[in-house]
Enzyme design. Structure first.
Site, PDB file in Angstrom:
ATOM      1  N   ASN A  12       0.883  -1.003  -0.159  1.00 29.47           N
ATOM      2  CA  ASN A  12      -0.006  -0.136   0.139  1.00 29.47           C
ATOM      3  C   ASN A  12       0.839   1.225  -0.036  1.00 29.47           C
ATOM      4  OD1 ASN A  12      -1.737   2.102   0.620  1.00 29.47           O
ATOM      5  ND2 ASN A  12      -2.272   1.414   2.699  1.00 29.47           N
ATOM      6  N   TRP A  13       0.943   1.757  -1.113  1.00 29.49           N
ATOM      7  CA  TRP A  13       1.988   3.030  -1.351  1.00 29.49           C
ATOM      8  C   TRP A  13       1.471   4.223  -0.819  1.00 29.49           C
ATOM      9  CZ3 TRP A  13       4.658   3.388  -6.609  1.00 29.49           C
ATOM     10  CH2 TRP A  13       5.524   2.162  -6.771  1.00 29.49           C
ATOM     11  N   LYS A  14      -0.104   4.201  -0.408  1.00 28.40           N
ATOM     12  CA  LYS A  14      -0.835   5.535   0.230  1.00 28.40           C
ATOM     13  C   LYS A  14      -0.507   6.465  -0.864  1.00 28.40           C
ATOM     14  CE  LYS A  14       0.280   3.438   4.660  1.00 28.40           C
ATOM     15  NZ  LYS A  14       0.174   3.587   6.282  1.00 28.40           N
ATOM     16  N   HIS A  99      -9.372   0.978   4.891  1.00 30.80           N
ATOM     17  CA  HIS A  99      -8.035   1.133   5.754  1.00 30.80           C
ATOM     18  C   HIS A  99      -8.292   2.093   6.776  1.00 30.80           C
ATOM     19  CE1 HIS A  99      -4.127   2.386   6.492  1.00 30.80           C
ATOM     20  NE2 HIS A  99      -3.657   1.622   5.820  1.00 30.80           N
ATOM     21  N   GLU A 101      -6.830   4.782   8.074  1.00 24.80           N
ATOM     22  CA  GLU A 101      -6.740   6.150   7.539  1.00 24.80           C
ATOM     23  C   GLU A 101      -7.727   6.698   6.944  1.00 24.80           C
ATOM     24  OE1 GLU A 101      -2.972   5.499   5.553  1.00 24.80           O
ATOM     25  OE2 GLU A 101      -1.910   4.982   7.525  1.00 24.80           O
ATOM     26  N   GLU A 169      -5.280  -5.046  10.824  1.00 24.39           N
ATOM     27  CA  GLU A 169      -4.225  -4.053  10.794  1.00 24.39           C
ATOM     28  C   GLU A 169      -4.654  -3.204  12.220  1.00 24.39           C
ATOM     29  OE1 GLU A 169      -2.376  -2.781   7.055  1.00 24.39           O
ATOM     30  OE2 GLU A 169      -4.213  -1.493   7.014  1.00 24.39           O
ATOM     31  N   GLY A 175       2.593   2.241  10.656  1.00 24.16           N
ATOM     32  CA  GLY A 175       3.715   3.157  10.481  1.00 24.16           C
ATOM     33  C   GLY A 175       4.315   3.546  11.775  1.00 24.16           C
ATOM     34  N   SER A 214       3.495  -2.480  10.153  1.00 22.62           N
ATOM     35  CA  SER A 214       4.893  -2.220  10.540  1.00 22.62           C
ATOM     36  C   SER A 214       5.421  -3.872  10.339  1.00 22.62           C
ATOM     37  CB  SER A 214       5.225  -2.040  11.956  1.00 22.62           C
ATOM     38  OG  SER A 214       4.973  -0.546  12.176  1.00 22.62           O
ATOM     39  N   GLY A 235       2.783  -1.181   4.187  1.00 24.97           N
ATOM     40  CA  GLY A 235       2.717   0.099   3.903  1.00 24.97           C
ATOM     41  C   GLY A 235       4.253   0.782   3.606  1.00 24.97           C
ATOM     42  N   GLY A 236       5.082   1.235   4.476  1.00 23.41           N
ATOM     43  CA  GLY A 236       6.134   2.006   4.386  1.00 23.41           C
ATOM     44  C   GLY A 236       7.187   1.137   3.574  1.00 23.41           C
TER      45      GLY A 236
END
Ligand code: PEP
Length: 251
Positions: A12-14, A99, A101, A169, A175, A214, A235-236
């Site tokens: 997930n590049w957001k 998600h 967010e 999640e 993150g 994470s 993610g990251g």
């Protein structure tokens, strides 16, 4: 990991990535090809602006793409939104819905997430439905009941002929560099599996349940080894080819 289920690793590049980021996809494709191709389903969910160009680089390497969100409608007066049909038209096969967010920043409810999953199915996409507790909810001892409640309300009642993917999640792990203990992941994924089987029978037994929050090269193999963890939502660590490849290789 559940032996008969093909694992899935989704990135997930957001809201990260312009044209330059496609270099990482090219690099990942090369790393995967050098290893004989991925042994699991690999999905990248970039910003919608990159979908088509990413597909050109990713498809030959066996990587598929997904959107990060979709509207419930197919088209209309919804400035700034994107429909599941548009994502499919751009070559996506998956879409993340619910998600945390989106739930936090855009006030998305379980009911809306369920409608988005239905819209995804109508467009021929597989929704990756996210659920997860906050830190306060975990500290209060309510993590499992919160997540099972989200699951009950976010997953459509009828998805026969389609597929869903669930991503657990924990909000506090996204993150932050923090992850639940292996025992906590076991407890949650077993509870999710139990709920899905109770509600959907055999389809619930074969539904992929991803862990997200994470996940990185250093913890991926420990997490992916857990029963009822059928992959990861990353993610990251999905932004860099070397890190994402290391996670894919940990499957
Ligand atoms: C996510 O946002 O879905 C996620 C898992 O992020 P990260 O891996 O950076 O914690």
């Amino acid at each position: 990991m559940t032996a008969e289920i093909t694992p899935l690793i989704a990135g997930n590049w957001k809201m990260n990535g312009t044209t330059a980021a496609l270099g990482e996809v090219q690099k990942l494709a090369g790393l995967l090809a050098a290893g004989g191709g991925p042994r699991c389903t690999v999905v990248i969910c970039p910003p919608a602006t990159l979908l088509e160009r990413l597909n050109e680089l990713a498809a030959p390497a066996g990587i598929v793409s997904g959107g990060q969100d979709c509207h419930t409608a197919t088209s209309g007066a919804h400035t700034g939104d994107i429909s599941a049909q548009m994502l499919a038209d751009a070559g996506a096969q998956y879409v993340i819905v619910g998600h945390s967010e989106r739930r936090t920043n855009h006030g998305e409810t379980d009911a809306l997430v369920q409608q988005k999953a239905v819209a995804a199915h109508a467009a021929g996409l597989v929704p990756i439905i996210c659920v997860g507790e906050t830190e306060a909810e975990r500290d209060a001892g309510n993590a499992v009941s919160i997540v099972i409640g989200q699951l009950e309300r976010s997953v459509p009642d009828d998805w026969s002929g389609h597929e869903v993917v669930i991503a657990y999640e924990p909000v506090w792990a996204i993150g932050t560099g923090r992850t639940p203990t292996a025992a906590d992941i076991v407890e949650m994924h077993d509870a999710i599996r139990g709920q899905l089987e109770g509600r959907f029978g055999a389809r619930g037994s074969s539904t992929r349940i991803l862990y997200g929050g994470s996940m990185k090269p250093s913890n991926a193999s420990e997490i992916l080894r857990i029963g009822n963890v059928n992959g990861g939502l990353v993610g990251g660590a999905s932004l860099l080819a070397n890190d994402f490849h290391a996670i894919i290789s940990a499957v």
